[in-house]
Design an enzyme around this catalytic site. Sequence first.
Site, PDB file in Angstrom:
ATOM      1  N   LYS A  76       0.844  -1.204   0.000  1.00  0.00           N
ATOM      2  CA  LYS A  76       0.000   0.000   0.000  1.00  0.00           C
ATOM      3  C   LYS A  76       0.878   1.252   0.000  1.00  0.00           C
ATOM      4  O   LYS A  76       0.671   2.162  -0.785  1.00  0.00           O
ATOM      5  CB  LYS A  76      -0.915  -0.032   1.223  1.00  0.00           C
ATOM      6  CG  LYS A  76      -1.815   1.166   1.340  1.00  0.00           C
ATOM      7  CD  LYS A  76      -2.770   1.004   2.497  1.00  0.00           C
ATOM      8  CE  LYS A  76      -3.260   2.352   2.971  1.00  0.00           C
ATOM      9  NZ  LYS A  76      -4.146   2.242   4.127  1.00  0.00           N
ATOM     10  N   ARG A 102      -4.766  -4.911   6.091  1.00  0.00           N
ATOM     11  CA  ARG A 102      -5.332  -6.227   6.442  1.00  0.00           C
ATOM     12  C   ARG A 102      -6.772  -6.400   5.961  1.00  0.00           C
ATOM     13  O   ARG A 102      -7.359  -7.450   6.159  1.00  0.00           O
ATOM     14  CB  ARG A 102      -5.214  -6.455   7.947  1.00  0.00           C
ATOM     15  CG  ARG A 102      -5.848  -5.375   8.800  1.00  0.00           C
ATOM     16  CD  ARG A 102      -5.392  -5.476  10.251  1.00  0.00           C
ATOM     17  NE  ARG A 102      -5.897  -4.378  11.075  1.00  0.00           N
ATOM     18  CZ  ARG A 102      -5.292  -3.208  11.218  1.00  0.00           C
ATOM     19  NH1 ARG A 102      -4.165  -2.961  10.592  1.00  0.00           N
ATOM     20  NH2 ARG A 102      -5.803  -2.271  11.996  1.00  0.00           N
ATOM     21  N   HIS A 122      -1.800 -34.026  16.853  1.00  0.00           N
ATOM     22  CA  HIS A 122      -0.595 -34.737  17.281  1.00  0.00           C
ATOM     23  C   HIS A 122       0.461 -33.757  17.771  1.00  0.00           C
ATOM     24  O   HIS A 122       1.632 -34.107  17.894  1.00  0.00           O
ATOM     25  CB  HIS A 122      -0.065 -35.582  16.126  1.00  0.00           C
ATOM     26  CG  HIS A 122      -1.089 -36.588  15.670  1.00  0.00           C
ATOM     27  ND1 HIS A 122      -1.187 -37.845  16.227  1.00  0.00           N
ATOM     28  CD2 HIS A 122      -2.110 -36.484  14.771  1.00  0.00           C
ATOM     29  CE1 HIS A 122      -2.200 -38.489  15.657  1.00  0.00           C
ATOM     30  NE2 HIS A 122      -2.778 -37.674  14.776  1.00  0.00           N
ATOM     31  N   LYS A 126       9.849  -0.651  13.559  1.00  0.00           N
ATOM     32  CA  LYS A 126      10.439  -0.395  12.236  1.00  0.00           C
ATOM     33  C   LYS A 126      11.490   0.705  12.349  1.00  0.00           C
ATOM     34  O   LYS A 126      12.575   0.608  11.770  1.00  0.00           O
ATOM     35  CB  LYS A 126       9.356   0.075  11.253  1.00  0.00           C
ATOM     36  CG  LYS A 126       8.278  -0.938  10.934  1.00  0.00           C
ATOM     37  CD  LYS A 126       7.347  -0.349   9.877  1.00  0.00           C
ATOM     38  CE  LYS A 126       6.069  -1.143   9.746  1.00  0.00           C
ATOM     39  NZ  LYS A 126       5.088  -0.500   8.878  1.00  0.00           N
TER      40      LYS A 126
HETATM   41  O1  F6P Z   1       2.882  -4.329   9.819  1.00  0.00           O
HETATM   42  C1  F6P Z   1       2.344  -3.069   9.622  1.00  0.00           C
HETATM   43  C2  F6P Z   1       1.790  -2.909   8.271  1.00  0.00           C
HETATM   44  O2  F6P Z   1       1.614  -1.547   8.124  1.00  0.00           O
HETATM   45  C3  F6P Z   1       0.496  -3.688   8.033  1.00  0.00           C
HETATM   46  O3  F6P Z   1      -0.606  -3.060   8.551  1.00  0.00           O
HETATM   47  C4  F6P Z   1       0.491  -3.797   6.554  1.00  0.00           C
HETATM   48  O4  F6P Z   1      -0.416  -4.758   6.105  1.00  0.00           O
HETATM   49  C5  F6P Z   1       1.932  -4.149   6.290  1.00  0.00           C
HETATM   50  O5  F6P Z   1       2.659  -3.361   7.228  1.00  0.00           O
HETATM   51  C6  F6P Z   1       2.415  -3.918   4.895  1.00  0.00           C
HETATM   52  O6  F6P Z   1       2.278  -2.585   4.506  1.00  0.00           O
HETATM   53  P1  F6P Z   1       2.393  -2.156   2.990  1.00  0.00           P
HETATM   54  O7  F6P Z   1       1.263  -2.802   2.250  1.00  0.00           O
HETATM   55  O8  F6P Z   1       2.285  -0.670   2.990  1.00  0.00           O
HETATM   56  O9  F6P Z   1       3.717  -2.633   2.469  1.00  0.00           O
END
Ligand code: F6P
Length: 524
Positions: A204, A266, A382, A490
């Site tokens: 994104k 998500r 298991h 991060k």
């Molecule tokens: O882990 C945090 C996050 O921002 C998630 O919410 C998201 O799905 C993932 O990183 C990947 O983000 P992007 O699609 O911007 O690479």
Amino acid sequence: MSKLTGSPAWQALAAHQKKAAATDLTALFAADPSRAEAFTIEAGGILLDYSKHRVGAETMRLLAALAVQAQLPRWIERMFAGEPINTSEARPALHVALRGREATFPAGRDVMSEVRGTRGRMRAFVEEARQGTLRGASGRAITDVVNIGIGGSDLGPRMLTRALRRFHKPALRLHFASNIDPADLDATLAGLEAETTLFIVASKTFATAETLENAGRAKAWLAAALGGTADLSRHFAAATANVGGAAALGVPRERVFPLWDWVGGRYSVWSAVGLPVALAAGMDAFEELLEGARAMDTHFRTAPIERNLPAVLALLEIWYANFFGAQTRAVIPYSEDLRDLPAYLQQLEMESNGKRVDRDGNEIDYDTAPVVWGASGTPSQHSFHQLLHQGTRLVPVDFVVAHERNPSPAQTALAANALAQAAALAFGNPVPGAPHKALPGNRPSSVVLLARLAPRELGELVAMYEHKVFVEGVVWNLNSFDQWGVEHGKVLARTLAPRLLGGGDAASLDSSTRALLARMRERD
Ligand code: F6P
């Protein structure tokens, strides 16, 4: 005491819990021969049997009253009206628009024409790829597609692509790489031919370190195999809200499928992030997936709370998390094709509702999302079922079972195992004189029965869990659509990397991190 825990509906549930804790599932079933029927809800291709939960009609009435007290119906309408319910980012959560049919939506800011336009472009691209006319730099047809993404840009398409295995057409093989550990992409690329491989870079933001690193390595792999002068852009497509970022990697404009800030990672599998699913199973299957989700949206908006699949699942979660102290919930799909469902739900549920301040920034005094975990049955039997049956912890379970028509003997055995586990958890097994052999029972589980493992039913299933998460967020007074907790790690990783390489000032670090960095550098 917070507003929620001091509220009449919460207090009524706390008082009722004492009675509920004193009865067990064997007694509840003995007292009511129609219990299974009374505690089963069906919508579309999904049947939820929640009769093996430690609830009665009064419990469900009190839980529904909690949802009403939280103004659930109003919140549902607010989400479907496109109001900016993601307050910390001042955005609406419009994932429902991605599967909507409205001509225009929402009022005052239409997103539907872009959604339809993107879906049309996806169809054209998918058809080209599946007909074998999508060609790499050397002119050979693309046979393998590698999705590079992480979190929401990986888990949804990965889970659904696998779940629809039986709908795949042989023309294209789909692969996924997410980890910044080079071993992930290296293992994925082993055996693939650069000339016939296409990478979808799904992000994104197009700013995620793991994805950019892997995309760069993919490009280097292509260049090494095809030569620096080859047109590598023919081997890339992207799904992103950052068109400039994709262009900088060299993805041609016509292969950049847009995403928008109003869809959370998500919740994005219904968008171009779902391209791998459409490439594997076909665009018609993808549209059926959207239809299933749309049918669940309608159910969620219209069914009364006590007959509403997402609402009931959410209220059961709240019942155990807040009134029985359950710390975890297991998700066990009795389907190898659905084996990635627990990982998908981990992000959906824990990134959405793993929060400790409410929408107004107040610290809260009640538990929120439990730890979601699980693995596919029967291998899980298991591995960890011992703890489920005889351990000291209360772990509610979702058994997700796909009902097969004309099952093979092995499929029959699979389904029998799922039902046997749910019954053993609920009713136990007394073994007089041998406490180590006895199963105490009274351990709650849901059976989520899918009519078929097919696109429509999967769309219903995923949308059901999305809305479950939303209902919990409403009751817990959380913003389920942000994820600020992930950001700090991060930032820290970015500052530590140069120090591992020997640069930067380590003096400001804590002594543990400093010592570990020193040890790692010693070994270089
Ligand atoms: O882990 C945090 C996050 O921002 C998630 O919410 C998201 O799905 C993932 O990183 C990947 O983000 P992007 O699609 O911007 O690479």
